[in-house]
Scaffold this motif. Structure first.
Motif, PDB file in Angstrom:
ATOM      1  N   LYS A 101       2.264   9.168  -6.251  1.00 57.46           N
ATOM      2  CA  LYS A 101       2.625  10.552  -5.936  1.00 57.46           C
ATOM      3  C   LYS A 101       3.831  11.006  -6.754  1.00 57.46           C
ATOM      4  CE  LYS A 101       0.941  10.407  -1.148  1.00 57.46           C
ATOM      5  NZ  LYS A 101       1.358  10.430   0.287  1.00 57.46           N
ATOM      6  N   ALA A 102       4.808  10.118  -6.915  1.00 58.83           N
ATOM      7  CA  ALA A 102       5.994  10.465  -7.699  1.00 58.83           C
ATOM      8  C   ALA A 102       5.636  10.733  -9.152  1.00 58.83           C
ATOM      9  CB  ALA A 102       7.027   9.341  -7.599  1.00 58.83           C
ATOM     10  N   VAL A 103       4.705   9.946  -9.706  1.00 56.20           N
ATOM     11  CA  VAL A 103       4.247  10.184 -11.075  1.00 56.20           C
ATOM     12  C   VAL A 103       3.535  11.527 -11.162  1.00 56.20           C
ATOM     13  CG1 VAL A 103       2.669   9.403 -12.883  1.00 56.20           C
ATOM     14  CG2 VAL A 103       4.101   7.737 -11.680  1.00 56.20           C
ATOM     15  N   LEU A 104       2.639  11.806 -10.202  1.00 55.87           N
ATOM     16  CA  LEU A 104       1.889  13.065 -10.214  1.00 55.87           C
ATOM     17  C   LEU A 104       2.807  14.270 -10.100  1.00 55.87           C
ATOM     18  CD1 LEU A 104      -1.142  12.123  -7.909  1.00 55.87           C
ATOM     19  CD2 LEU A 104      -1.159  12.393 -10.384  1.00 55.87           C
ATOM     20  N   GLU A 105       3.879  14.130  -9.361  1.00 55.54           N
ATOM     21  CA  GLU A 105       4.824  15.234  -9.175  1.00 55.54           C
ATOM     22  C   GLU A 105       5.832  15.353 -10.306  1.00 55.54           C
ATOM     23  OE1 GLU A 105       6.645  14.813  -5.297  1.00 55.54           O
ATOM     24  OE2 GLU A 105       5.355  16.413  -4.538  1.00 55.54           O
ATOM     25  N   GLY A 106       5.870  14.364 -11.202  1.00 49.36           N
ATOM     26  CA  GLY A 106       6.842  14.393 -12.285  1.00 49.36           C
ATOM     27  C   GLY A 106       8.208  13.874 -11.891  1.00 49.36           C
ATOM     28  N   ARG A 107       8.337  13.281 -10.711  1.00 50.71           N
ATOM     29  CA  ARG A 107       9.608  12.701 -10.276  1.00 50.71           C
ATOM     30  C   ARG A 107       9.824  11.311 -10.865  1.00 50.71           C
ATOM     31  NH1 ARG A 107       9.318  11.292  -5.363  1.00 50.71           N
ATOM     32  NH2 ARG A 107       7.203  11.906  -4.787  1.00 50.71           N
ATOM     33  N   ASP A 108       8.756  10.712 -11.360  1.00 51.78           N
ATOM     34  CA  ASP A 108       8.805   9.376 -11.955  1.00 51.78           C
ATOM     35  C   ASP A 108       8.142   9.469 -13.324  1.00 51.78           C
ATOM     36  OD1 ASP A 108       8.514   6.676 -12.665  1.00 51.78           O
ATOM     37  OD2 ASP A 108       8.122   6.039 -10.603  1.00 51.78           O
ATOM     38  N   SER A 109       8.891   9.135 -14.362  1.00 50.49           N
ATOM     39  CA  SER A 109       8.370   9.278 -15.728  1.00 50.49           C
ATOM     40  C   SER A 109       7.572   8.075 -16.197  1.00 50.49           C
ATOM     41  CB  SER A 109       9.526   9.532 -16.699  1.00 50.49           C
ATOM     42  OG  SER A 109      10.388   8.395 -16.729  1.00 50.49           O
TER      43      SER A 109
ATOM     44  N   SER B 237     -10.123   1.582   3.340  1.00 48.35           N
ATOM     45  CA  SER B 237      -9.175   2.484   2.671  1.00 48.35           C
ATOM     46  C   SER B 237      -7.728   2.261   3.065  1.00 48.35           C
ATOM     47  CB  SER B 237      -9.559   3.948   2.923  1.00 48.35           C
ATOM     48  OG  SER B 237      -9.421   4.275   4.297  1.00 48.35           O
ATOM     49  N   ASP B 238      -7.488   1.585   4.184  1.00 45.50           N
ATOM     50  CA  ASP B 238      -6.101   1.336   4.587  1.00 45.50           C
ATOM     51  C   ASP B 238      -5.409   0.323   3.689  1.00 45.50           C
ATOM     52  OD1 ASP B 238      -7.984  -0.491   5.778  1.00 45.50           O
ATOM     53  OD2 ASP B 238      -6.403  -1.263   7.069  1.00 45.50           O
ATOM     54  N   ILE B 239      -6.160  -0.321   2.774  1.00 43.29           N
ATOM     55  CA  ILE B 239      -5.559  -1.310   1.874  1.00 43.29           C
ATOM     56  C   ILE B 239      -5.663  -0.839   0.415  1.00 43.29           C
ATOM     57  CG2 ILE B 239      -5.226  -3.801   1.660  1.00 43.29           C
ATOM     58  CD1 ILE B 239      -7.416  -4.260   3.661  1.00 43.29           C
ATOM     59  N   VAL B 240      -5.876   0.449   0.208  1.00 42.85           N
ATOM     60  CA  VAL B 240      -6.058   1.012  -1.132  1.00 42.85           C
ATOM     61  C   VAL B 240      -4.973   2.061  -1.385  1.00 42.85           C
ATOM     62  CG1 VAL B 240      -7.610   2.348  -2.622  1.00 42.85           C
ATOM     63  CG2 VAL B 240      -8.537   0.559  -1.123  1.00 42.85           C
ATOM     64  N   SER B 241      -4.310   1.972  -2.540  1.00 46.17           N
ATOM     65  CA  SER B 241      -3.225   2.897  -2.869  1.00 46.17           C
ATOM     66  C   SER B 241      -3.674   4.078  -3.718  1.00 46.17           C
ATOM     67  CB  SER B 241      -2.095   2.159  -3.609  1.00 46.17           C
ATOM     68  OG  SER B 241      -1.429   1.271  -2.741  1.00 46.17           O
ATOM     69  N   TRP B 242      -4.791   3.942  -4.423  1.00 45.52           N
ATOM     70  CA  TRP B 242      -5.309   5.016  -5.290  1.00 45.52           C
ATOM     71  C   TRP B 242      -6.814   4.840  -5.354  1.00 45.52           C
ATOM     72  CZ3 TRP B 242      -8.313   4.896  -9.673  1.00 45.52           C
ATOM     73  CH2 TRP B 242      -8.361   6.036 -10.481  1.00 45.52           C
ATOM     74  N   ALA B 243      -7.529   5.953  -5.383  1.00 46.67           N
ATOM     75  CA  ALA B 243      -8.997   5.869  -5.426  1.00 46.67           C
ATOM     76  C   ALA B 243      -9.561   6.830  -6.455  1.00 46.67           C
ATOM     77  CB  ALA B 243      -9.587   6.157  -4.051  1.00 46.67           C
ATOM     78  N   ALA B 244     -10.750   6.503  -6.922  1.00 49.25           N
ATOM     79  CA  ALA B 244     -11.455   7.339  -7.885  1.00 49.25           C
ATOM     80  C   ALA B 244     -12.753   7.852  -7.278  1.00 49.25           C
ATOM     81  CB  ALA B 244     -11.763   6.550  -9.151  1.00 49.25           C
ATOM     82  N   ILE B 245     -13.109   9.057  -7.691  1.00 46.54           N
ATOM     83  CA  ILE B 245     -14.449   9.587  -7.465  1.00 46.54           C
ATOM     84  C   ILE B 245     -15.112   9.595  -8.839  1.00 46.54           C
ATOM     85  CG2 ILE B 245     -15.844  11.491  -6.613  1.00 46.54           C
ATOM     86  CD1 ILE B 245     -14.156  10.130  -4.456  1.00 46.54           C
ATOM     87  N   GLY B 246     -16.232   8.899  -8.961  1.00 48.58           N
ATOM     88  CA  GLY B 246     -16.823   8.637 -10.266  1.00 48.58           C
ATOM     89  C   GLY B 246     -17.519   9.825 -10.895  1.00 48.58           C
ATOM     90  N   ALA B 247     -17.869   9.659 -12.169  1.00 42.67           N
ATOM     91  CA  ALA B 247     -18.493  10.738 -12.934  1.00 42.67           C
ATOM     92  C   ALA B 247     -19.822  11.180 -12.327  1.00 42.67           C
ATOM     93  CB  ALA B 247     -18.705  10.286 -14.378  1.00 42.67           C
ATOM     94  N   ARG B 248     -20.555  10.245 -11.710  1.00 42.00           N
ATOM     95  CA  ARG B 248     -21.851  10.596 -11.139  1.00 42.00           C
ATOM     96  C   ARG B 248     -21.730  11.298  -9.790  1.00 42.00           C
ATOM     97  NH1 ARG B 248     -22.148   5.726 -13.600  1.00 42.00           N
ATOM     98  NH2 ARG B 248     -23.865   5.263 -15.032  1.00 42.00           N
ATOM     99  N   THR B 249     -20.571  11.168  -9.131  1.00 42.99           N
ATOM    100  CA  THR B 249     -20.432  11.711  -7.771  1.00 42.99           C
ATOM    101  C   THR B 249     -19.389  12.814  -7.659  1.00 42.99           C
ATOM    102  OG1 THR B 249     -19.009   9.786  -7.338  1.00 42.99           O
ATOM    103  CG2 THR B 249     -21.259   9.694  -6.520  1.00 42.99           C
TER     104      THR B 249
ATOM    105  N   VAL C  38       0.837  -1.207   0.000  1.00 41.06           N
ATOM    106  CA  VAL C  38       0.000   0.000   0.000  1.00 41.06           C
ATOM    107  C   VAL C  38       0.868   1.252   0.000  1.00 41.06           C
ATOM    108  CG1 VAL C  38      -1.670   1.357   1.321  1.00 41.06           C
ATOM    109  CG2 VAL C  38      -1.972  -1.115   1.110  1.00 41.06           C
ATOM    110  N   ILE C  39       1.837   1.299   0.893  1.00 40.87           N
ATOM    111  CA  ILE C  39       2.690   2.485   1.018  1.00 40.87           C
ATOM    112  C   ILE C  39       3.504   2.709  -0.250  1.00 40.87           C
ATOM    113  CG2 ILE C  39       4.658   3.468   2.258  1.00 40.87           C
ATOM    114  CD1 ILE C  39       3.559   2.067   4.788  1.00 40.87           C
ATOM    115  N   GLU C  40       4.107   1.644  -0.757  1.00 44.26           N
ATOM    116  CA  GLU C  40       4.916   1.781  -1.966  1.00 44.26           C
ATOM    117  C   GLU C  40       4.057   2.201  -3.164  1.00 44.26           C
ATOM    118  OE1 GLU C  40       6.917  -1.946  -2.397  1.00 44.26           O
ATOM    119  OE2 GLU C  40       8.469  -1.452  -0.911  1.00 44.26           O
ATOM    120  N   GLY C  41       2.831   1.676  -3.232  1.00 42.33           N
ATOM    121  CA  GLY C  41       1.932   2.057  -4.312  1.00 42.33           C
ATOM    122  C   GLY C  41       1.562   3.521  -4.249  1.00 42.33           C
TER     123      GLY C  41
END
Length: 358
Positions: free
Chosen positions: A44-52, A154-166, A36-39
């Motif tokens: 976050k690294a991708v979002l920040e541009g630190r990981d291509s 949520s403690d076992i989830v590394s990324w989450a989505a909020i859907g188009a309807r919500t 979970v932590i590594e994910g």
């Protein structure tokens, strides 16, 4: 005679164990916690541009059969290992399904697929599935629909989505502001980008709202705000938005709003015109664009989402006794053969481009 004035349309209210009790039954293991932590850190690294590397959220539209989910995860683990130099892969482990009108609402709501709505069993089973998949070393991705569910899973989830309807819902924006993982906000079902931008902006700020604590008691939750939000382009009514012009326009609008411009594209839904086999076309377009972006040094296109299962298509539901394993009971998915093909071929193209540029 005094007439009742509350709960007039409520058939029953059944208490379930608190988040703390459910977690005690299926506790987070050291191996799962590491994944979970590594994910989360990789996203976050991708979002920040630190990981291509290219962020890939891939897997079944929804989980209804644990054994098929584990079979899929084992297959995905092999591809994840083979492509880890160019992809950050997370498995879609979706337990909640928003319905336009009515229909099966997901494994947490109805885990036995028979309309008994044994949600206690659904929450326990959901944790079991998340734990086993993360223990394999695969970070999980999920959509949070009911604002109470994250306290259980949520403690076992590394990324989450909020859907188009919500995405336009204040409740979900508040919830997102307190979640501990990066969040993707889908554009509206009509294709509107503004509602997703508003949601992203809102979730970045502190909020106070009603929720439950780990003991299951109603509480005021004061959230700090979640800085790890991004937009997911999923198309809209009668239009797609995975083309270079749409992505460039979205990134420009995000920058103008002083928001991070990183964009993920959903290969399914309106972008595939709800034809599952067209996800390959969208994926290939994104790889083309990623290669072009690499040459220009543009980080705006950060990832893709793909609906994939062991076998392609979907099957009618309800028909729990006759369900085929590895086939979706919600949106139609590409099958494993196509999944493996697009991931390995996409990885090879990105790898070759990096070698050529070195």
């Amino acid at each position: 005679m005094v007439l009742p004035i509350q709960d007039l349309n409520v058939a029953s209210i059944v208490r379930i164990p608190s988040p703390k009790e459910i977690k005690a039954r299926r506790p987070l293991t050291a191996a799962a916690e590491k994944t979970v932590i590594e994910g989360r850190e990789a996203v976050k690294a991708v979002l920040e541009g630190r990981d291509s590397r290219f962020l890939v959220v891939i897997g079944p539209c929804s989980i209804h059969d644990p054994e098929s989910a584990f079979d899929y995860a084992r297959r995905l683990r092999a591809v994840q290992e083979a492509t880890k130099d160019v992809f950050v892969i997370l498995m879609r482990v979706y337990f909640e399904k928003p319905r336009t009108t009515i229909g099966w609402k997901g494994l947490i709501n109805d885990p036995h697929l028979n309309g008994t709505y044994d949600m206690e069993a659904g929450l326990v089973l959901g944790r079991e599935i998340l734990l086993k998949i993360t223990e394999m070393g695969i970070p999980t991705a999920s959509e949070f629909l009911d604002p109470i569910v994250p306290q259980y899973t949520s403690d076992i989830v590394s990324w989450a989505a909020i859907g188009a309807r919500t995405t336009e819902s204040q409740t979900h924006r508040e919830m997102a502001s307190g979640l501990s993982m990066p969040i993707g906000f889908k554009n509206g079902t009509d294709g509107s980008l503004q509602v997703a931008m508003d949601a992203m902006q809102s979730a970045r700020h502190p909020h106070s709202f009603l929720g439950i604590d780990q003991d299951g008691c109603t509480a005021v939750v004061s959230a700090k705000g979640n800085p790890w939000g991004h937009i997911i382009l999923r198309g809209g009514h009668k239009r797609t938005n995975f083309d270079p012009e749409s992505i460039a326009d979205a990134a420009t609008r995000l920058r103008a709003a002083k928001l991070p411009p990183g964009l993920m594209v959903d290969c399914s839904h309106a972008n595939s015109e709800k034809k599952f086999e067209r996800q390959e076309t969208v994926w290939n377009s994104l790889i083309d664009q990623k290669l072009s972006a690499e040459l220009k040094g543009s980080p705006d296109l950060i990832g893709a989402m793909v609906e994939s299962n062991i076998n392609e298509g979907n099957q009618p539901f309800p028909n729990p006794a006759g369900l085929k394993p590895g086939v979706s009971i919600t949106d139609a998915c590409i099958g494993w053969a196509m999944t493996e093909k697009i991931l390995l071929e996409g990885a090879e193209r990105l790898r070759a481009a990096k070698l050529a540029a070195a």
